[in-house]
Design an enzyme around this catalytic site. Structure first.
Site, PDB file in Angstrom:
ATOM      1  N   SER A   8       0.849  -1.187   0.000  1.00 37.51           N
ATOM      2  CA  SER A   8       0.000   0.000   0.000  1.00 37.51           C
ATOM      3  C   SER A   8       0.886   1.239   0.000  1.00 37.51           C
ATOM      4  O   SER A   8       1.737   1.406   0.887  1.00 37.51           O
ATOM      5  CB  SER A   8      -0.883   0.017   1.251  1.00 37.51           C
ATOM      6  OG  SER A   8      -1.360   1.332   1.455  1.00 37.51           O
ATOM      7  N   HIS A  33      -1.417  -1.421  -4.103  1.00 35.84           N
ATOM      8  CA  HIS A  33      -2.660  -1.059  -3.414  1.00 35.84           C
ATOM      9  C   HIS A  33      -2.715   0.465  -3.244  1.00 35.84           C
ATOM     10  O   HIS A  33      -1.802   1.073  -2.677  1.00 35.84           O
ATOM     11  CB  HIS A  33      -2.692  -1.764  -2.056  1.00 35.84           C
ATOM     12  CG  HIS A  33      -3.967  -1.600  -1.308  1.00 35.84           C
ATOM     13  ND1 HIS A  33      -5.081  -2.395  -1.520  1.00 35.84           N
ATOM     14  CD2 HIS A  33      -4.326  -0.730  -0.328  1.00 35.84           C
ATOM     15  CE1 HIS A  33      -6.056  -2.022  -0.705  1.00 35.84           C
ATOM     16  NE2 HIS A  33      -5.625  -1.008   0.029  1.00 35.84           N
ATOM     17  N   ASP A  35      -4.905   3.622  -1.813  1.00 39.18           N
ATOM     18  CA  ASP A  35      -5.966   3.986  -0.870  1.00 39.18           C
ATOM     19  C   ASP A  35      -6.524   5.372  -1.176  1.00 39.18           C
ATOM     20  O   ASP A  35      -5.849   6.376  -0.981  1.00 39.18           O
ATOM     21  CB  ASP A  35      -5.403   3.965   0.557  1.00 39.18           C
ATOM     22  CG  ASP A  35      -5.135   2.556   1.038  1.00 39.18           C
ATOM     23  OD1 ASP A  35      -6.068   1.728   0.983  1.00 39.18           O
ATOM     24  OD2 ASP A  35      -3.995   2.260   1.447  1.00 39.18           O
ATOM     25  N   MET A  37      -9.183   8.119  -0.135  1.00 38.91           N
ATOM     26  CA  MET A  37      -9.993   8.524   1.032  1.00 38.91           C
ATOM     27  C   MET A  37     -10.546   9.925   0.813  1.00 38.91           C
ATOM     28  O   MET A  37      -9.848  10.788   0.269  1.00 38.91           O
ATOM     29  CB  MET A  37      -9.137   8.520   2.300  1.00 38.91           C
ATOM     30  CG  MET A  37      -8.441   7.199   2.566  1.00 38.91           C
ATOM     31  SD  MET A  37      -7.621   7.199   4.172  1.00 38.91           S
ATOM     32  CE  MET A  37      -6.719   5.656   4.072  1.00 38.91           C
ATOM     33  N   HIS A  66      -8.597   0.936  -3.669  1.00 43.37           N
ATOM     34  CA  HIS A  66      -9.483   0.756  -2.522  1.00 43.37           C
ATOM     35  C   HIS A  66     -10.181   2.091  -2.258  1.00 43.37           C
ATOM     36  O   HIS A  66      -9.557   3.037  -1.781  1.00 43.37           O
ATOM     37  CB  HIS A  66      -8.606   0.304  -1.332  1.00 43.37           C
ATOM     38  CG  HIS A  66      -9.346   0.113  -0.050  1.00 43.37           C
ATOM     39  ND1 HIS A  66      -8.690  -0.085   1.155  1.00 43.37           N
ATOM     40  CD2 HIS A  66     -10.666   0.069   0.248  1.00 43.37           C
ATOM     41  CE1 HIS A  66      -9.578  -0.239   2.120  1.00 43.37           C
ATOM     42  NE2 HIS A  66     -10.784  -0.141   1.603  1.00 43.37           N
ATOM     43  N   MET A  68     -12.272   4.340  -0.230  1.00 48.81           N
ATOM     44  CA  MET A  68     -12.867   4.631   1.083  1.00 48.81           C
ATOM     45  C   MET A  68     -13.553   5.974   0.960  1.00 48.81           C
ATOM     46  O   MET A  68     -13.114   6.990   1.525  1.00 48.81           O
ATOM     47  CB  MET A  68     -11.772   4.625   2.163  1.00 48.81           C
ATOM     48  CG  MET A  68     -11.320   3.215   2.512  1.00 48.81           C
ATOM     49  SD  MET A  68      -9.680   3.176   3.262  1.00 48.81           S
ATOM     50  CE  MET A  68      -8.674   3.256   1.800  1.00 48.81           C
ATOM     51  N   MET A 137     -11.202  -5.601   6.204  1.00 50.27           N
ATOM     52  CA  MET A 137     -10.427  -4.577   6.905  1.00 50.27           C
ATOM     53  C   MET A 137     -10.072  -5.120   8.289  1.00 50.27           C
ATOM     54  O   MET A 137     -10.957  -5.478   9.071  1.00 50.27           O
ATOM     55  CB  MET A 137     -11.247  -3.290   7.087  1.00 50.27           C
ATOM     56  CG  MET A 137     -11.409  -2.401   5.870  1.00 50.27           C
ATOM     57  SD  MET A 137      -9.904  -1.802   5.053  1.00 50.27           S
ATOM     58  CE  MET A 137      -8.880  -1.225   6.393  1.00 50.27           C
ATOM     59  N   ASP A 175      -6.438  -6.213   4.833  1.00 51.58           N
ATOM     60  CA  ASP A 175      -5.854  -4.872   4.788  1.00 51.58           C
ATOM     61  C   ASP A 175      -5.875  -4.231   6.171  1.00 51.58           C
ATOM     62  O   ASP A 175      -6.940  -4.031   6.746  1.00 51.58           O
ATOM     63  CB  ASP A 175      -6.677  -4.035   3.789  1.00 51.58           C
ATOM     64  CG  ASP A 175      -6.111  -2.649   3.551  1.00 51.58           C
ATOM     65  OD1 ASP A 175      -5.000  -2.354   4.028  1.00 51.58           O
ATOM     66  OD2 ASP A 175      -6.796  -1.866   2.856  1.00 51.58           O
TER      67      ASP A 175
HETATM   68  C1  DX5 Z   1      -6.120   1.784   5.880  1.00 53.38           C
HETATM   69  C2  DX5 Z   1      -5.786   1.463   4.443  1.00 53.38           C
HETATM   70  C3  DX5 Z   1      -4.673   0.506   4.313  1.00 53.38           C
HETATM   71  C4  DX5 Z   1      -3.376   1.000   4.881  1.00 53.38           C
HETATM   72  C5  DX5 Z   1      -2.618  -0.169   5.420  1.00 53.38           C
HETATM   73  O1  DX5 Z   1      -7.282   2.502   5.959  1.00 53.38           O
HETATM   74  O2  DX5 Z   1      -6.906   0.902   3.762  1.00 53.38           O
HETATM   75  O3  DX5 Z   1      -4.503   0.032   2.992  1.00 53.38           O
HETATM   76  O4  DX5 Z   1      -2.560   1.652   3.940  1.00 53.38           O
HETATM   77  O5  DX5 Z   1      -1.524   0.300   6.093  1.00 53.38           O
HETATM   78  P1  DX5 Z   1      -0.824  -0.568   7.233  1.00 53.38           P
HETATM   79  O6  DX5 Z   1      -0.300  -1.801   6.528  1.00 53.38           O
HETATM   80  O7  DX5 Z   1       0.204   0.326   7.736  1.00 53.38           O
HETATM   81  O8  DX5 Z   1      -1.880  -0.919   8.243  1.00 53.38           O
HETATM   82 ZN    ZN Z   2      -6.490  -0.127   1.750  1.00 50.97          ZN
END
Ligand code: DX5
Ligand code: ZN
Length: 220
Positions: A8, A33, A35, A37, A66, A68, A137, A175
């Site tokens: 990620s 990956h 993220d 947000m 992903h 969010m 998650m 994740d």
């Molecule tokens: C959290 C994200 C993850 C995050 C994981 O909300 O969806 O993908 O980057 O990071 P680590 O591996 O540090 O928990």
């Molecule tokens: Zn993620």
């Protein structure tokens, strides 16, 4: 099932993103990956479509995006067009989950549903055949570097059993807080895609960390 490693980029150095991605790509990562947000579904704001498009040019790794965000339906096409090979949406914001998953496939990407730690796997019971993957998650989404919630392990097992009973070949992706200490247990429970942010980009040598995570995941 072969375990796939998805670093990620949330914990990468955003000022040197292409270099950081090249490091994990050469170290044998399977996916990247990403993220996304929105500061609404989760308390943090990260990146959007333009960065996904730039990453697509910077790497040959399939982009595992992903979302969010509170209103993913509005952006599905834009993210697939920008280069998402896998698109994962949160069930918590989707009243028309089946339609959304079908739309992702129609656009040509792999469709995934993500469930928060507080969301039971039963919400997926009517959409087994619409899923290419399920993202469990193992922290509450929003930030990298949080602690793995141990209960997630049982959730992965239960999900594995239910998917098998439903005849679904969907992959289980985990994740949040994934590291060398829990990778093997997660794979034994049924996970086949491991997302890792801090365990890879927070390590002094992200390439070595990628290799080590794969070894830990594959250990017998
Ligand atoms: C959290 C994200 C993850 C995050 C994981 O909300 O969806 O993908 O980057 O990071 P680590 O591996 O540090 O928990
Ligand atoms: Zn993620």
């Amino acid at each position: 099932m072969k375990v796939r490693i998805a670093p990620s980029i949330l914990n990468a150095d955003f000022a040197r993103l292409a270099d950081q991605v090249a490091i994990v790509e050469h170290a044998g990562a399977d996916f990247l990956h990403v993220d996304v947000m929105d500061g609404h579904f989760v308390p943090n704001i990260t990146i959007g479509v333009p960065v996904v498009r730039a990453l697509k040019r910077a790497t040959a790794l399939p982009l595992d995006v992903h979302l969010m965000i509170s209103d993913p339906d509005r952006y599905l096409e834009a993210f697939v067009d920008a280069g998402a090979a896998m698109l994962t949406v949160h069930v918590e914001v989707l009243p028309h989950l089946q339609r959304t998953l079908a739309r992702i496939r129609e656009l040509g990407a792999k469709a995934g549903a993500a469930i928060n730690p507080g969301t039971p796997i039963a919400v997926l019971s009517e959409v087994a055949s619409d899923l290419d993957h399920v993202l469990v998650m193992s922290v509450n989404p929003g930030f990298g570097g949080q602690h793995f919630i141990p209960r997630s392990l049982e959730k992965v097992s239960a999900l594995r059993t239910w998917l098998a009973a439903s005849g679904s070949p969907a992959a289980i992706e985990v994740d949040g807080g994934v590291d060398l200490g829990n990778a093997h247990a997660l794979v034994s429970a049924g996970a086949s895609i491991l997302v890792a942010g801090t365990a890879i980009f927070g390590a002094p040598d992200p390439a070595a960390a990628t290799v080590a995570l794969r070894r830990a995941a594959d250990a017998r």
